[in-house]
Design a protein around this motif. Sequence first.
Motif, PDB file in Angstrom:
ATOM      1  N   SER A 193       0.796  -0.966   0.038  1.00 46.26           N
ATOM      2  CA  SER A 193      -0.066   0.016  -0.118  1.00 46.26           C
ATOM      3  C   SER A 193       1.060   1.329  -0.163  1.00 46.26           C
ATOM      4  CB  SER A 193      -1.053   0.011   1.229  1.00 46.26           C
ATOM      5  OG  SER A 193      -0.192   0.276   2.417  1.00 46.26           O
ATOM      6  N   SER A 194       0.114   2.340  -0.367  1.00 41.34           N
ATOM      7  CA  SER A 194       0.853   3.702  -0.346  1.00 41.34           C
ATOM      8  C   SER A 194       1.528   4.052   1.007  1.00 41.34           C
ATOM      9  CB  SER A 194       0.094   4.708  -0.743  1.00 41.34           C
ATOM     10  OG  SER A 194      -1.069   4.789   0.026  1.00 41.34           O
ATOM     11  N   SER A 195       0.964   3.379   2.024  1.00 38.02           N
ATOM     12  CA  SER A 195       1.460   3.677   3.415  1.00 38.02           C
ATOM     13  C   SER A 195       2.571   2.869   3.863  1.00 38.02           C
ATOM     14  CB  SER A 195       0.397   3.632   4.432  1.00 38.02           C
ATOM     15  OG  SER A 195       0.053   2.295   4.602  1.00 38.02           O
ATOM     16  N   THR A 212       2.312  -0.555   4.167  1.00 44.49           N
ATOM     17  CA  THR A 212       1.818  -1.885   4.501  1.00 44.49           C
ATOM     18  C   THR A 212       1.925  -2.932   3.539  1.00 44.49           C
ATOM     19  OG1 THR A 212       0.257  -0.518   5.929  1.00 44.49           O
ATOM     20  CG2 THR A 212      -0.276  -3.193   5.527  1.00 44.49           C
ATOM     21  N   TYR A 234      -8.663  -6.003   2.354  1.00 45.83           N
ATOM     22  CA  TYR A 234      -7.601  -4.877   3.257  1.00 45.83           C
ATOM     23  C   TYR A 234      -8.299  -3.539   3.123  1.00 45.83           C
ATOM     24  CZ  TYR A 234      -3.718  -2.055   4.811  1.00 45.83           C
ATOM     25  OH  TYR A 234      -3.235  -1.149   5.315  1.00 45.83           O
ATOM     26  N   LYS A 235      -8.776  -2.836   4.447  1.00 43.15           N
ATOM     27  CA  LYS A 235      -9.237  -1.591   4.432  1.00 43.15           C
ATOM     28  C   LYS A 235      -8.391  -1.039   5.514  1.00 43.15           C
ATOM     29  CE  LYS A 235     -14.079  -2.502   3.229  1.00 43.15           C
ATOM     30  NZ  LYS A 235     -15.452  -2.249   3.504  1.00 43.15           N
ATOM     31  N   ARG A 236      -7.959   0.471   5.139  1.00 41.65           N
ATOM     32  CA  ARG A 236      -7.399   1.105   6.401  1.00 41.65           C
ATOM     33  C   ARG A 236      -7.990   2.570   6.256  1.00 41.65           C
ATOM     34  NH1 ARG A 236      -2.352   3.906   5.712  1.00 41.65           N
ATOM     35  NH2 ARG A 236      -1.835   4.656   7.855  1.00 41.65           N
ATOM     36  N   GLU A 291      -7.695   3.554   2.480  1.00 41.97           N
ATOM     37  CA  GLU A 291      -7.219   2.533   1.318  1.00 41.97           C
ATOM     38  C   GLU A 291      -7.981   1.045   1.498  1.00 41.97           C
ATOM     39  OE1 GLU A 291      -2.452   3.305   1.569  1.00 41.97           O
ATOM     40  OE2 GLU A 291      -3.234   2.159   3.036  1.00 41.97           O
ATOM     41  N   GLU A 292      -8.235   0.799   0.267  1.00 39.28           N
ATOM     42  CA  GLU A 292      -8.863  -0.503   0.190  1.00 39.28           C
ATOM     43  C   GLU A 292      -8.142  -1.624  -0.991  1.00 39.28           C
ATOM     44  OE1 GLU A 292     -13.225  -2.282  -0.795  1.00 39.28           O
ATOM     45  OE2 GLU A 292     -13.099  -0.331   0.251  1.00 39.28           O
ATOM     46  N   VAL A 293      -7.777  -2.592  -0.384  1.00 39.94           N
ATOM     47  CA  VAL A 293      -7.443  -3.435  -1.605  1.00 39.94           C
ATOM     48  C   VAL A 293      -8.065  -4.766  -1.282  1.00 39.94           C
ATOM     49  CG1 VAL A 293      -5.129  -4.621  -2.412  1.00 39.94           C
ATOM     50  CG2 VAL A 293      -5.078  -2.325  -1.336  1.00 39.94           C
TER      51      VAL A 293
END
Length: 196
Positions: free
Chosen positions: A32-34, A36, A54-56, A78-80
């Motif tokens: 992720s961009s953060s 993770t 994955y949700k953040r 963020e959601e993947v």
Amino acid sequence: MKTTLAILALLSALVVGCGVMPLKPGKAGFLSSSGTVGTVQQPENPQGTTTQLYKRVVTEPVLGNGGVYLPGPRVTSEEVQTTLGPAQKDTAREIGAKLASLRGVVWVGILVFLFGAASFVYPPLKVVVGGSVTTSAVIALAGLAMIVLPTLVVGNELVIMGVAIGAAVLYWFSHRHGRLQGFVDANKDGVDDRNQ
């Protein structure tokens, strides 16, 4: 002849799937961009899809000029979603498991049936069975009996094999070596009429 048998044995082992490993599981991952990192891995031969979600959501205040917080927070989300499909049908291992569960008498029955069927057409085997089509049919039927009957009459496999092979050998022996001659005495003089 020996090389042909060796090739047939090798091909049958490959077709049956002896030693075939299970299908490899699927793997997926993301960054992720953060920063993770997430990964998902399936088990061997998965029957259904594997999904990872994955949700953040991060809510942080907004800092303005002069160190003053502005009204209304800043929301970062963020959601993947990762989905891996099911494995294809593992036919080789399925057939291998079915063949491994067969009883020994069934294997002997398969061989006897193939011998009987081959003796219908293959000249060297025709000589062995005496050139008789009915003897070949009896041998093939004995093989079929050894294939089918152990499933129906469980626990008596050796009896089935003994009776089936005994019947085929007895029929072969009587057909090849036996003679049945009648005594023809139409005029009732006590002497065989064929010898007069």
